[in-house]
Design an enzyme around this catalytic site. Structure first.
Site, PDB file in Angstrom:
ATOM      1  N   LYS A 257     -29.097 -14.644 -33.789  1.00  7.69           N
ATOM      2  CA  LYS A 257     -28.504 -15.258 -32.598  1.00  7.69           C
ATOM      3  C   LYS A 257     -29.321 -14.932 -31.327  1.00  7.69           C
ATOM      4  CE  LYS A 257     -25.250 -17.353 -34.832  1.00  7.69           C
ATOM      5  NZ  LYS A 257     -25.295 -16.809 -36.182  1.00  7.69           N
TER       6      LYS A 257
HETATM    7  C1  LIG Z   1     -21.008 -21.781 -35.196  1.00  9.22           C
HETATM    8  C2  LIG Z   1     -20.859 -20.480 -35.935  1.00  9.22           C
HETATM    9  N1  LIG Z   1     -19.648 -19.939 -36.051  1.00  9.22           N
HETATM   10  C3  LIG Z   1     -19.441 -18.779 -36.685  1.00  9.22           C
HETATM   11  C4  LIG Z   1     -20.496 -18.099 -37.250  1.00  9.22           C
HETATM   12  C5  LIG Z   1     -20.235 -16.837 -37.991  1.00  9.22           C
HETATM   13  O1  LIG Z   1     -20.876 -15.757 -37.387  1.00  9.22           O
HETATM   14  P1  LIG Z   1     -21.318 -14.473 -38.259  1.00  9.22           P
HETATM   15  O2  LIG Z   1     -22.467 -14.890 -39.122  1.00  9.22           O
HETATM   16  O3  LIG Z   1     -21.697 -13.466 -37.218  1.00  9.22           O
HETATM   17  O4  LIG Z   1     -20.145 -14.049 -39.043  1.00  9.22           O
HETATM   18  C6  LIG Z   1     -21.794 -18.616 -37.140  1.00  9.22           C
HETATM   19  C7  LIG Z   1     -22.937 -17.908 -37.731  1.00  9.22           C
HETATM   20  O5  LIG Z   1     -23.998 -18.423 -37.906  1.00  9.22           O
HETATM   21  C8  LIG Z   1     -21.977 -19.839 -36.473  1.00  9.22           C
HETATM   22  O6  LIG Z   1     -23.193 -20.388 -36.341  1.00  9.22           O
END
Ligand SMILES: Cc1ncc(COP(=O)(O)O)c(C=O)c1O
Length: 409
Positions: A197
Site C-alpha cells: 500500500k
Molecule cells: C480495496 C481493498 N480493501 C480491503 C483490502 C484488505 O486489506 P488487507 O490486505 O490489509 O487485509 C485490500 C487489500 O488489498 C483492498 O485493496
C-alpha cells in the site's frame, strides 16, 4: 539473466515487495528498536499505536482513528460497528479485494453488488440505488486504485435513505473528492497498511470516523469488546482481538512522516506517464472525474482490443517480457463469481448467511453486470511506485508504445 525476447535493454523497476520500492529506513528501524527496548509490545499498554491513531485522525481531520491488524480487519470492524442483523444487505462493488467482502459474510450480512462506472470502474449512485432494499444496512464503496468514487452523489443518495456509507480507502490514502479526503466523507473510512500500500507496516489497518458511537463500537470490536477503562468492564458483545502490535505501530508511525511525499511522487509520476502515452491509439490512461484527486495505488490502463489485437492480456504479456509485472484483468472475474459466493462456502454446509437473505439479493446473476465484465476484460493494472525515476517512467512509456506497435503489426 533474463528470458525476455525483447531487443531493447530490460530495466528492473523498483518493487513494493522489497527494499527497492519501499521507503523504509533508519526512522522505522529506530522506532522499532525503541518499542523493543520499552519491553511493551502490546498496544493496550504501549505508546506507538495510540500515537499513530492520534496522528492519523489529525491527518484526516477526523475525531477518531483506531488501528487494527489488517485492512480486512478494518472493514470487519466497520461492518461490526454498523451491526447488521443476519441476512441484512450491504451494497458494494464487485471489483474489489476479497478483504472488503469476507468481513460482510463473517458478520452475518450479505454483499449485494452494484454495477460500476465504465470510466473509473467505481460503483455509482445510480447503480447503488437500483440495488437498495428495505434490508440494506450499509453501503461500502471502494475507491479503486486510488481514484475516488463520486461521493457527492453517493452521499446524497445514502443520506436521503438514512443508510451509512463505509469508504474502503485501502488503495486511496490522501485521495480527495471536492477537497475533502476520502475516508471522511462517509460514516467510516477503512485503510490498509499491507506491504503493497501507499505506506506499510507489513500488515495493518486503520479505521476513522467522526461519530463517537461508531468509534466506541469499533474500539470495542478490536478489543474483544472488553470495556477497557470502564468502572465495571465486561465483554459487552461478540468480538475479536484485532489489535495492532506496538512493533507494527512503531513502523506505521514512522511511515506517516513519509506519506505525503510518497503520495505526491506517485501522483507526479502518474501525470508524467499519462502525458507520454495519451497519443497511443487503443490505450486509455486513468480517467479522473472533475473535483477528484486520484493518488495512484496502481496505474490502471484501459486497453481497446479492437485497436490493440489481443487486448489487455496480450499487452500484459508483452510488458511482462519487459519485466513490468502488470496484472491484466485485475481480480480476473467479478467477486460474485468466486467459489465463496457461487458455492456458498462459508460456515460448514450451512450456506449461512446467504440462507438468511432475500433470495433475489443473493442470486448474483451475471447478466446484471455487463459493465463489470467489460471493465475487467479491458483493464491492465501497472505496478506503481514512489521511487520511479524518469528513466523508469520513460522505460514504461516506451514499453507500452513498442508493445502496442508490435501487436498491431
Ligand atoms: C480495496 C481493498 N480493501 C480491503 C483490502 C484488505 O486489506 P488487507 O490486505 O490489509 O487485509 C485490500 C487489500 O488489498 C483492498 O485493496
Amino acid at each position: 539473466m533474463t528470458t525476455s525476447t525483447v531487443a531493447v535493454p530490460v530495466i528492473t523497476l523498483p518493487s513494493d515487495q522489497d527494499a527497492s520500492g519501499r521507503s523504509l529506513g533508519e526512522e522505522e528501524i529506530s522506532a522499532v528498536a525503541e518499542a523493543i527496548r520499552s519491553g511493551t509490545l502490546t498496544s493496550t499498554k504501549g505508546q506507538f499505536v495510540p500515537q499513530l491513531e492520534k496522528r492519523f485522525a489529525a491527518s484526516l481531520v477526523t475525531k477518531h482513528a483506531h488501528a487494527c491488524s489488517s485492512g480486512t480487519a478494518a472493514v470487519h470492524v466497520a461492518v461490526a460497528a454498523i451491526d447488521p442483523e443476519p441476512g441484512d444487505e450491504i451494497v458494494t462493488s464487485p471489483i474489489t479485494d476479497m478483504g472488503a467482502l469476507s468481513p460482510i459474510l463473517y458478520q452475518g450480512a450479505v454483499p449485494v453488488f452494484a454495477e460500476v462506472d465504465p470510466s473509473t470502474w467505481n460503483v455509482t449512485a445510480e447503480s447503488i440505488e437500483s440495488r437498495l432494499s428495505p434490508r440494506t444496512k450499509a453501503i461500502i464503496v471502494t475507491h479503486l486504485f486510488g481514484n475516488p468514487c463520486e461521493m457527492g452523489e453517493i452521499m446524497e443518495l445514502a443520506n436521503s435513505r438514512g443508510i451509512p456509507v463505509i469508504e474502503d480507502c485501502a488503495q486511496a490514502f490522501l485521495a480527495s473528492h471536492r477537497d475533502r479526503k476520502v475516508g471522511t466523507l462517509g460514516a467510516i473510512g477503512c485503510f490498509s497498511l499491507q506491504q503493497g500500500k501507499h505506506i506499510t507496516c507489513g500488515e495493518g489497518g486503520l479505521v476513522a470516523t467522526d461519530n463517537d458511537a461508531l468509534a466506541r463500537r469499533m474500539f470495542l470490536f478490536i478489543n474483544k469488546a472488553w470495556g477497557y477503562g470502564d468502572a465495571n468492564p465486561d465483554h459487552y458483545f461478540l468480538a475479536l482481538n484485532y489489535r495492532m502490535s506496538e512493533l507494527q505501530g512503531a513502523v506505521a508511525l514512522a511511515q506517516m512522516d513519509k506519506l505525503e511525499e510518497a503520495t505526491a511522487k506517485r501522483v507526479a509520476a502518474a501525470q508524467w506517464l499519462t502525458s507520454r502515452i495519451s497519443d497511443i491509439a487503443g490505450i486509455q490512461a486513468p480517467r479522473v472525474h472533475a473535483g477528484n484527486a486520484h493518488t495512484y495505488w496502481k496505474y490502471c490502463l484501459q486497453v481497446d482490443s479492437e485497436a490493440v489485437p489481443g487486448g489487455a492480456v496480450a499487452l500484459g504479456n508483452k510488458l511482462k517480457e519487459r519485466r513490468i509485472s502488470c496484472a491484466p484483468r485485475y481480480i480476473q472475474k467479478p467477486a460474485f463469481m468466486c467459489e465463496v459466493f457461487r458455492k456458498r462456502r462459508t460456515f460448514g454446509n450451512s450456506g449461512f448467511p446467504f440462507t438468511a437473505a432475500r433470495p433475489e439479493a443473493v442470486n448474483y446473476d451475471s447478466a446484471a453486470y455487463p459493465k463489470t465484465f467489460a471493465a475487467l476484460e479491458h483493464i491492465l493494472v501497472l505496478p506503481w511506485n514512489e521511487r520511479y525515476t524518469e528513466e523508469h517512467l520513460s522505460y514504461i512509456a516506451e514499453s507500452i508504445r513498442e508493445s502496442v506497435y508490435e501487436l498491431q503489426k
